[in-house]
Scaffold this motif. Structure first.
Motif, PDB file in Angstrom:
ATOM      1  N   GLY A 169      43.436  41.151  39.087  1.00 53.30           N
ATOM      2  CA  GLY A 169      43.670  39.752  38.742  1.00 53.30           C
ATOM      3  C   GLY A 169      44.898  39.226  39.458  1.00 53.30           C
ATOM      4  O   GLY A 169      45.923  39.902  39.525  1.00 53.30           O
ATOM      5  N   GLY A 170      44.799  38.011  40.013  1.00 55.74           N
ATOM      6  CA  GLY A 170      45.904  37.430  40.767  1.00 55.74           C
ATOM      7  C   GLY A 170      45.924  37.811  42.229  1.00 55.74           C
ATOM      8  O   GLY A 170      46.753  37.286  42.986  1.00 55.74           O
ATOM      9  N   SER A 171      45.034  38.699  42.659  1.00 51.84           N
ATOM     10  CA  SER A 171      44.963  39.071  44.079  1.00 51.84           C
ATOM     11  C   SER A 171      44.364  37.928  44.894  1.00 51.84           C
ATOM     12  O   SER A 171      43.762  36.996  44.358  1.00 51.84           O
ATOM     13  CB  SER A 171      44.104  40.321  44.254  1.00 51.84           C
ATOM     14  N   ASP A 172      44.511  38.017  46.207  1.00 53.78           N
ATOM     15  CA  ASP A 172      43.928  36.991  47.084  1.00 53.78           C
ATOM     16  C   ASP A 172      42.419  36.919  46.896  1.00 53.78           C
ATOM     17  O   ASP A 172      41.838  35.823  46.861  1.00 53.78           O
ATOM     18  CB  ASP A 172      44.260  37.295  48.546  1.00 53.78           C
ATOM     19  N   ALA A 173      41.773  38.067  46.799  1.00 60.09           N
ATOM     20  CA  ALA A 173      40.316  38.087  46.651  1.00 60.09           C
ATOM     21  C   ALA A 173      39.891  37.482  45.310  1.00 60.09           C
ATOM     22  O   ALA A 173      38.876  36.774  45.225  1.00 60.09           O
ATOM     23  CB  ALA A 173      39.800  39.512  46.786  1.00 60.09           C
ATOM     24  N   TYR A 174      40.658  37.760  44.277  1.00 63.03           N
ATOM     25  CA  TYR A 174      40.350  37.207  42.956  1.00 63.03           C
ATOM     26  C   TYR A 174      40.502  35.689  42.967  1.00 63.03           C
ATOM     27  O   TYR A 174      39.629  34.951  42.474  1.00 63.03           O
ATOM     28  CB  TYR A 174      41.278  37.833  41.926  1.00 63.03           C
ATOM     29  N   ASN A 175      41.598  35.208  43.542  1.00 67.82           N
ATOM     30  CA  ASN A 175      41.801  33.759  43.633  1.00 67.82           C
ATOM     31  C   ASN A 175      40.719  33.103  44.480  1.00 67.82           C
ATOM     32  O   ASN A 175      40.253  32.009  44.168  1.00 67.82           O
ATOM     33  CB  ASN A 175      43.176  33.464  44.217  1.00 67.82           C
TER      34      ASN A 175
END
Length: 256
Positions: A169-175
């Motif tokens: 959560g909060g990673s570039d991929a998640y965003n």
């Protein structure tokens, strides 16, 4: 007659929706959407919270308390209530929903398009791979809407949850998963509004940077709730996750 599309964005944190879903923010700025957030029930796991959203009861009340309860029914749901009132429902969703509504194990080569008429679900398209793209789930849901013209359509996407489990959560991929869903909804929400559907977007749980959820921290619990009406209506938004079923029922039936 009020109609509604529920977009259940699995694993979408409230702060991620607020910061990265620009189309929804544009509707809110323009007075065409209304947003709130609340903590999910506990445990902050998918299957228990799916059941909470459609029953209005906490996991310790409806009995679905783990993801590892295949084929366990969650009891009477919003779909049953709508059926009893003569409303038609359809769903494009992860197979956990099929199991909770039917009370039996899901088999991909048997139940992919299985309706659950005894539970009030007249048409459905189920998926069973967490990496199934949101674009495909949305297309499945829109095909059901066009073909069956349901009063209530639930579309359950897995993109944010999958990205969170792989990257955190909060990673570039998640965003990015939230951004992509927002861009796809920008194409569909005007279409749904033009057909007279209100739209609700919410989530089951959040996502921790450690790539999991299930605990009590705000990043695992805080979920968004967006009311996106086709008109200017603005009912009182739910104050808690267990109130979502009653809110949807009020919109569709005029009663809790």
């Amino acid at each position: 007659m009020d109609k509604l599309v529920l977009v259940l964005a699995d694993g979408l944190r409230a702060d991620t929706a607020r910061f990265y879903m620009g189309y929804l923010a544009a509707l809110e700025e323009g007075g065409r959407a209304h947003r709130t957030q609340f903590p999910c029930m506990l445990p902050s796991l998918s299957r228990p919270l799916y059941a909470t959203l459609i029953t209005g009861r906490a996991p310790i009340e409806h009995g679905v308390v783990s993801n590892d309860q295949p084929g366990v029914s969650c009891g009477e749901t919003l779909f049953h209530q709508l059926m009893q009132s003569g409303k038609r429902s359809a769903a494009a969703a992860y197979y956990f929903f099929y199991e909770m509504l039917s009370g039996e194990r899901y088999h991909p080569y048997q139940h992919r398009l299985a309706a659950v008429p005894t539970a009030g679900l007249g048409a459905a398209c189920w998926y069973h791979a967490d990496e199934y793209p949101d674009s495909h789930t949305l297309a499945d849901g829109e095909a059901l809407r066009q073909h069956y013209q349901p009063d209530f359509l639930m579309i359950h996407t897995m993109g944010s949850d999958h990205a969170g489990h792989v990257h955190g959560g909060g990673s570039d991929a998640y965003n990015m998963a939230a951004r992509v869903l927002d861009m796809q909804l920008a194409l569909l929400i005007p279409r749904w509004h033009a057909e007279g559907y209100h739209v609700v977007l919410t989530s089951d749980h959040g996502m921790h940077p450690d790539r999991m959820h299930g605990g009590t921290q705000p990043v695992e619990r805080d979920v968004p709730f967006y009311w996106l009406p086709h008109d200017r209506s603005r009912p009182a938004l739910p104050l808690a996750q267990r109130d979502v079923r009653a809110f949807l029922a009020r919109v569709l039936l005029g009663a809790g």
